[in-house]
Write an enzyme that holds these catalytic residues in place. Structure first.
Site, short mmCIF file in Angstrom:
data_model
loop_
_atom_site.label_atom_id
_atom_site.label_comp_id
_atom_site.label_asym_id
_atom_site.label_seq_id
_atom_site.Cartn_x
_atom_site.Cartn_y
_atom_site.Cartn_z
N ASN A 1 0.88 -1.18 0.00
CA ASN A 1 0.00 0.00 0.00
C ASN A 1 0.91 1.22 0.00
OD1 ASN A 1 -1.77 2.08 0.51
ND2 ASN A 1 -2.30 1.42 2.59
N TRP A 2 0.97 1.88 -1.13
CA TRP A 2 1.89 3.03 -1.26
C TRP A 2 1.35 4.28 -0.59
CZ3 TRP A 2 3.95 2.98 -7.03
CH2 TRP A 2 4.79 1.85 -7.18
N LYS A 3 0.08 4.28 -0.19
CA LYS A 3 -0.55 5.48 0.39
C LYS A 3 -0.32 6.67 -0.56
CE LYS A 3 -0.02 3.29 4.83
NZ LYS A 3 0.18 3.37 6.27
N HIS B 1 -9.34 1.44 5.41
CA HIS B 1 -8.02 1.60 6.03
C HIS B 1 -8.14 2.54 7.23
CE1 HIS B 1 -3.84 2.67 6.67
NE2 HIS B 1 -3.55 1.55 6.05
N GLU C 1 -6.42 4.92 8.21
CA GLU C 1 -6.23 6.35 7.89
C GLU C 1 -7.52 6.94 7.33
OE1 GLU C 1 -2.70 5.71 5.58
OE2 GLU C 1 -1.71 5.05 7.43
N GLU D 1 -5.04 -4.79 10.74
CA GLU D 1 -3.98 -3.80 10.93
C GLU D 1 -4.21 -3.06 12.24
OE1 GLU D 1 -2.17 -2.71 6.78
OE2 GLU D 1 -3.68 -1.25 7.35
N GLY E 1 3.07 2.19 10.80
CA GLY E 1 4.05 3.26 10.62
C GLY E 1 4.84 3.59 11.87
N SER F 1 3.87 -2.19 10.30
CA SER F 1 5.33 -2.29 10.48
C SER F 1 5.90 -3.64 10.01
CB SER F 1 5.72 -2.00 11.93
OG SER F 1 5.38 -0.66 12.25
N GLY G 1 3.04 -1.09 4.22
CA GLY G 1 3.11 0.32 3.88
C GLY G 1 4.53 0.73 3.54
N GLY G 2 5.21 1.35 4.52
CA GLY G 2 6.54 1.92 4.30
C GLY G 2 7.52 1.03 3.56
P1 13P Z 1 3.39 0.34 7.60
O1 13P Z 1 3.83 -0.95 6.94
O2 13P Z 1 4.15 1.53 7.11
O3 13P Z 1 3.35 0.20 9.08
O4 13P Z 1 1.86 0.60 7.12
C1 13P Z 1 0.94 -0.43 7.21
C2 13P Z 1 -0.28 -0.06 6.48
O5 13P Z 1 -1.01 0.84 6.86
C3 13P Z 1 -0.60 -0.80 5.26
O6 13P Z 1 -1.89 -0.54 4.81
#
Ligand code: 13P
Length: 262
Positions: A10-12, A96, A98, A168, A174, A214, A235-236
């Site tokens: 997920n590149w956000k 999600h 967020e 999640e 993050g 993470s 994510g990251g």
């Molecule tokens: P991180 O891997 O950066 O913690 O993010 C997880 C995430 O929100 C994937 O949707």
């Protein structure tokens, strides 16, 4: 039940079209066929067309990060399921944390999005997870159950077959502070039991449930090797093609371990 694993990025809100294209080139240069898993990348909407072209006839599948529940209409700034289908998406992330927390999306809205996606044969990646204060108050199961059951409220058992769930925990996103694989397995087993009460054992045992929060090349194996964890939503660490490829390789290693091999 042998479930095909998923390594999803997920590149956000990261990467312009040019950056996305350079990523795809670097990723594909080192890509090979992987056993027992699907690789999914969910870029921002703007990068979908270029990635669709670059990933054409490769094993990499595309996903989007959000959708509106209506098919068309006066919804300024929104995007519909048929638009995403046309762009070659197979998966769409919904609910999600967020979106729930920053954009105030409700579980009810998420439920309508999931329904619309299923009617367009797009697989929802339905995200659920508790905040730190909810966890500390012992409310993890209650929160996850509410988000899950409202998220799937309108689905038939047949539609539920295309579902993917991502657990999640919000406190792990993050932060560099992942859940332990054992704690994640416990919540994910609970999710599978809830799905079984809702859709029956057979359907529930075919639904992929991912862990997110993470995830890194160093810890992904320990998550995916758990009985009920069918992959990760990253994510990251998915923003770097080398790191994400390592996550894909580690997911394959977990698949081989789970299927009785190395
Ligand atoms: P991180 O891997 O950066 O913690 O993010 C997880 C995430 O929100 C994937 O949707």
């Amino acid at each position: 039940m042998n479930r095909t694993l998923i390594a999803a990025g997920n590149w956000k809100m990261h990467k312009t079209i040019g950056e996305a294209s350079a990523y795809a080139e670097a990723f594909l240069a080192r890509m090979r066929e992987f056993q027992g898993l699907e690789v999914v990348i969910c870029p921002p909407f703007t990068a979908l067309p270029v990635l669709r072209d670059q990933f054409y006839q490769t094993p990499v599948r595309l996903g989007a990060q959000n959708v509106h529940w209506e098919i068309q209409g006066a919804f300024t700034g929104e995007i519909s399921a048929p638009m995403l289908q046309e762009l070659g998406c197979r998966y769409v992330i919904v609910g999600h944390s967020e979106r729930r927390h920053i954009f105030r999306e409700t579980s009810e809205e998420v439920g309508w999005k999931v329904k619309t996606l299923c009617s367009f044969h797009l697989s929802p990646i339905l995200c659920v997870g508790e905040t730190l204060s909810e966890r500390e108050a012992g409310k993890t199961r209650e929160v996850v159950q509410e988000q899950l059951l409202q998220g799937v409220a309108h689905l038939t058992p047949e539609e539920a077959q295309s579902l993917v769930i991502a657990y999640e925990p919000v406190w792990a996103i993050g932060t560099g502070r992942a859940s332990t694989p054992q704690d994640a397995e416990e919540v994910i087993r609970f999710i599978r039991e809830e799905l079984a009460s809702r859709f029956g054992q057979e359907v529930a045992s075919g639904i992929r449930i991912l862990y997110g929060g993470s995830v890194a090349p160093e810890n992904v194996f320990d998550f995916v090797v758990q009985e009920n964890i069918d992959g990760t939503l990253v994510g990251g660490a998915s923003l770097d093609p080398g790191k994400f490829l390592k996550i894909v390789e580690e997911t394959e290693r977990a698949f081989l371990r789970k299927s009785g091999g190395a």
